[in-house]
Design a protein around this motif. Structure first.
Motif, short mmCIF file in Angstrom:
data_model
loop_
_atom_site.label_atom_id
_atom_site.label_comp_id
_atom_site.label_asym_id
_atom_site.label_seq_id
_atom_site.Cartn_x
_atom_site.Cartn_y
_atom_site.Cartn_z
N VAL A 143 -7.34 -29.14 84.08
CA VAL A 143 -8.52 -29.91 84.51
C VAL A 143 -9.53 -28.99 85.19
O VAL A 143 -10.73 -29.04 84.93
N SER A 144 -9.04 -28.15 86.11
CA SER A 144 -9.97 -27.31 86.86
C SER A 144 -10.52 -26.16 86.02
O SER A 144 -11.70 -25.83 86.11
N ARG A 145 -9.65 -25.56 85.16
CA ARG A 145 -10.10 -24.38 84.43
C ARG A 145 -10.93 -24.73 83.21
O ARG A 145 -11.82 -23.99 82.82
N ASN A 146 -10.70 -25.86 82.56
CA ASN A 146 -11.38 -26.19 81.32
C ASN A 146 -12.40 -27.32 81.47
O ASN A 146 -12.71 -28.02 80.51
N ALA A 147 -12.89 -27.49 82.69
CA ALA A 147 -13.84 -28.59 82.92
C ALA A 147 -15.12 -28.41 82.12
O ALA A 147 -15.85 -29.37 81.86
N GLY A 148 -15.38 -27.17 81.71
CA GLY A 148 -16.58 -26.94 80.90
C GLY A 148 -16.51 -27.60 79.54
O GLY A 148 -17.55 -27.82 78.90
N ARG A 149 -15.29 -27.93 79.08
CA ARG A 149 -15.13 -28.57 77.77
C ARG A 149 -14.26 -29.80 77.99
O ARG A 149 -13.03 -29.79 77.76
N PRO A 150 -14.80 -30.92 78.43
CA PRO A 150 -14.00 -32.10 78.77
C PRO A 150 -13.20 -32.66 77.60
O PRO A 150 -12.13 -33.23 77.77
N LYS A 151 -13.72 -32.48 76.39
CA LYS A 151 -12.96 -32.95 75.23
C LYS A 151 -11.67 -32.16 75.06
O LYS A 151 -10.63 -32.71 74.69
N PHE A 152 -11.78 -30.86 75.36
CA PHE A 152 -10.58 -30.04 75.31
C PHE A 152 -9.54 -30.57 76.30
O PHE A 152 -8.35 -30.71 76.00
N VAL A 153 -10.02 -30.85 77.51
CA VAL A 153 -9.11 -31.32 78.56
C VAL A 153 -8.44 -32.63 78.15
O VAL A 153 -7.23 -32.83 78.32
N ALA A 154 -9.24 -33.54 77.55
CA ALA A 154 -8.69 -34.83 77.13
C ALA A 154 -7.59 -34.62 76.09
O ALA A 154 -6.50 -35.22 76.16
N VAL A 155 -7.88 -33.75 75.08
CA VAL A 155 -6.87 -33.50 74.04
C VAL A 155 -5.62 -32.89 74.64
O VAL A 155 -4.48 -33.29 74.34
N GLN A 156 -5.80 -31.92 75.52
CA GLN A 156 -4.65 -31.21 76.06
C GLN A 156 -3.85 -32.08 77.04
O GLN A 156 -2.61 -32.01 77.10
N LEU A 157 -4.56 -32.92 77.82
CA LEU A 157 -3.84 -33.84 78.70
C LEU A 157 -2.98 -34.81 77.90
O LEU A 157 -1.83 -35.12 78.26
#
Length: 775
Positions: free
Chosen positions: A146-160
């Motif tokens: 969440v903290s490191r990839n906040a620049g790409r929220p879609k990435f975070v959603a997929v990875q979460l």
């Protein structure tokens, strides 16, 4: 799985087109790779998670997952290293998209392996250590995403989802009610972290916008500074700004150049006193000029009003220094290099006030000085004189030798006149060959002395280009206030006196007196009436016979101009002819006289000619007089041999080349010429041999004394003998008695004219008499 994700990603990787914020996109991608060191702890934790589960449970599946995670972590590290070593300043959309994709694929693969490892630990084993290790590691790594990839929220959603959904499902499927609650709670955890990610993303975008705006502002400020520097340094004027303590804030290059300041004195914070000290020490300005500038500074600080000073540097430059109030009590100093402008203004003023050719005061400057003289007269009673100087014979110099010689004569004339006057006197060129001299505080004797000095100076020959030129001066003088109470009156009366000096024989001076004004007024009235007479045809021709002394027959008649004035009666020809010559009417009157005389003579006997007097001024328009004679002969059908044109010696003195050319052209037509009034002027016998005269007329002054003066007899006899040898006829004028007729005939004269043979009379008188005689 990785292949499917890659194909899906490539299908979406299309060029976004115009308007896409590539720098912003690149900044977000760069944020993914901003901390390569952070991926190592996460990678180690990811590797240890299945490895610890393998140690705790002994299942070979976890060993395989450990190896797989290690491979994914290694590939991700290689991707990070490759990105950091690459220059991305020229990356386009596709390159940036590729790095974005590689990061996404590596992170998703990592999350997928660990998510499956957690699911396996929860569903395939009942080992509490494996459960705790898997769940805690998954939650910890997911939180780091969440903290490191906040620049790409879609990435975070997929990875979460990739991390936590398998974990949640595993918890729900576990044979433990408490695990099931935690499994449902995991979905809330995912939603909360996605919301946090979006919030962080918005903050990141805001930070990005702020960064871009900051860079844009910095760029604009830099551009403005460059523009300001360029504007300041390309200004023509020097510019410097001082703060309220009179320390330098900013200055431009022209300011430094104008004062010759070194770089050390152009730095912000330099006291103005240091600059002033430098200028005096280097002798750029004098100490007095520096004090003047300090006074101007004190003045502007006190009044807050713009003020200017003009200084001249030791190098000869003229600087105009302007001080203006600036913000917060400061002072703006502008310096104009006015050297060329001042020089141009001086030249313009010189041209406006002084004659370009001679350097004397011009008409404008004269008007100013004469006004000052009258003002001084009114204040102090100081009288003064005005001298009107006109050159005699200057027109002939211009016509015969050219305007270049004429200009040199004028320049030399100015020098000669200047050498005869005092420093307080004002000499001006009024126009052409006319000069005016204002003599302040001068009495009659002093004026006479200075005027005579001027005449004497002008009587000397001018030696120009191996040519000797004689030009004399006539001077008319008027005294203020006696001869005029205004500049116009004084000038008019000086002009009147000049006219009388010209009439008195030139090369002389004449003071104005009231009688001259009356005479000039009468002359003006005569001129006005003469112009009217020319227009209404009231001029007449009278004719006086010229007799052949041997036969007593009339051989010719001389046409004499007469003017019967409605109130003055018969105006003497000597008066109105002189007015005609001075007013410019003589040319038109002369043309009319030739036409009328030819017309009248055409009705006479075939053997009787007509003589017409020609003014020397008519020869100044050579083509006009030639055409006038031709037209008159054609219109009257008079034989050209019957027309004689009489000229005086004054014509021959003025311009022998032009005169001889006109005479030759008219003689070619058959017209003859006579030299009139011989003996009254220079009486040069050379004229008789130089010019092709057919007849010479001896002045009547010799006839009156023919019985009492042996000199008169000798002159008449000598002229008759010379004329006979040159095949010329001699006409003796002024015969009034029989004794005079006999005397001149015995001396050799062939023809005579005078009251003894007939007075001048109009055409009608002798034609009527002839008619009666015939009857």
């Amino acid at each position: 799985m990785a292949g499917a994700l890659k194909r899906l990603w490539n299908a979406r990787a299309r060029d976004p087109g115009e308007g896409f914020d590539l720098p912003g996109y690149a900044l977000l991608v760069s944020s993914l790779f901003s901390s390569p060191a952070s991926i190592i702890p996460g990678g180690v934790a990811g590797i240890l998670t299945p490895f610890l589960c393998w140690i705790s449970t002994g299942l070979e599946l976890f060993l395989d997952l450990t190896i797989l995670v290690s491979i994914v972590v290694l590939l991700r590290l290689l991707t990070f290293v490759s990105y950091r070593r690459t220059d991305h300043s020229r990356d386009g959309y596709l390159e940036t998209r590729r790095w974005d994709r590689d990061y996404f694929l590596g992170a998703t693969a990592f999350a997928g392996v660990l998510g499956y490892s957690c699911y396996a630990a929860l569903t395939l084993t009942d080992d509490a250590a494996a459960h705790i290790t898997s769940v805690s590691s998954t939650i910890a790594i997911a939180s780091g995403y969440v903290s490191r990839n906040a620049g790409r929220p879609k990435f975070v959603a997929v990875q979460l989802l990739t991390f936590c959904v398998p974990m949640a499902i595993g918890l729900i499927q576990a044979h433990n009610d408490y695990y099931q609650y935690i499994g449902y709670f995991a979905f809330l955890y995912v939603a909360a972290n996605i919301a946090i990610t979006n919030s962080l993303h918005r903050n990141l975008l805001a930070l990005s916008d702020a960064t871009k705006q900051s860079k844009a502002l910095a760029s604009a400020l830099h551009s403005q500074n460059l523009t300001l520097d360029a504007a300041l340094n390309t200004m023509i004027h020097g510019l410097a700004m001082f703060d309220r303590d009179l320390k330098l804030a900013v200055s431009n290059a022209p300011h430094q150049a104008l004062y010759g300041l070194p770089e050390t004195l152009a730095l912000p914070g330099t006291p103005i006193t240091a600059i002033g000290r430098f200028l005096v020490e280097r002798q750029v300005v004098a100490a007095g000029q520096l004090r003047d500038l300090r006074e101007a500074l004190a003045e502007i600080q006190g009044t807050q009003q713009t003020t200017s000073r003009e200084i001249q540097t030791r190098g000869g430059r003229v600087l105009v220094v302007t001080f203006a109030p600036a913000a917060e009590g400061g002072v703006l100093m502008s310096t104009e290099d006015a050297t060329e402008r001042k020089a141009t203004e001086a030249r313009i003023e010189q041209m406006a006030r002084f004659d370009e050719l001679t350097g004397l005061a011009n008409r404008f400057e004269y008007n100013s000085n004469i006004a000052e003289a009258f003002g001084r007269l009114e204040r102090t009673g100081e009288s003064f004189a005005l001298l009107y100087v006109d050159l005699d014979g200057f027109k002939q110099v211009n016509d015969n030798l050219g305007h270049d010689i004429g200009d040199r004569v004028l320049m030399e004339t100015a020098n000669r006149l200047r050498s005869t006057i005092r420093d307080s006197d004002v000499l001006a060129r009024f126009g052409g060959d006319e000069f005016l001299l204002i003599l302040p505080a001068a009495n009659h004797a002093a004026v006479t002395m200075i005027a005579q000095r001027m005449i004497d100076a002008m009587s000397k020959a001018f030696l120009l280009d191996n040519k000797t030129v004689y030009v004399t001066a006539s001077i008319g003088i008027a005294m203020a206030p006696f001869d005029g109470a205004t500049p116009a009156d004084l000038l008019r009366h000086a002009d009147t006196a000049l006219y009388k000096a010209k009439a008195a024989g030139r090369n002389t001076l004449m003071f104005f007196n009231p009688a001259m004004a009356e005479e000039m007024l009468e002359r003006h009235e005569i001129e006005v009436d003469l112009r009217k007479a020319c227009e209404d045809g009231s001029l007449e021709l009278y004719y006086q016979p010229i007799i052949d002394l041997r036969t007593g027959d009339i051989v010719s008649r001389e046409a004499l101009m007469r003017w019967r004035h409605p109130t003055r009666g018969m105006v003497p020809a000597g008066l109105f002819i002189q007015v005609a010559e001075q007013s410019g009417l003589i040319a038109s009157i002369g043309d009319w006289a030739i036409r009328q005389a030819c017309k009248d003579a055409a009705g006479w006997e075939e053997n009787v000619g007509v003589s017409v007097n020609i003014s020397p001024l008519q020869f100044r328009e050579p083509r006009r007089i030639v055409e006038a004679v031709k037209d008159a002969l054609i219109a009257s059908n008079l034989s050209s041999r019957r027309l004689t044109l009489e000229v005086t010696e004054s014509l021959l003195i003025e311009d022998n080349k032009t005169t001889l050319g006109v005479i030759d052209e008219l003689r070619t037509l058959g017209v003859t010429f006579a030299l009139d009034d011989f003996g009254t002027g220079y009486s040069s016998l050379a004229y008789l041999s130089t010019y092709p005269f057919a007849q010479v007329k001896i002045d009547q002054s010799f006839t009156r004394t023919v019985h009492s003066s042996e000199a008169s007899k000798a002159i008449i006899e000598a002229v008759c003998q010379l004329a006979r040898r040159l095949s010329m006829n001699v006409v003796v004028e002024g015969i009034e008695t029989e004794q005079q007729r006999i005397a001149v005939q015995l001396l050799g004269a062939q023809r005579a004219q005078g009251y003894f043979f007939g007075r001048p009379e109009p055409l009608a008188s002798f034609t009527q008499r002839k008619g009666r005689n015939v009857a």
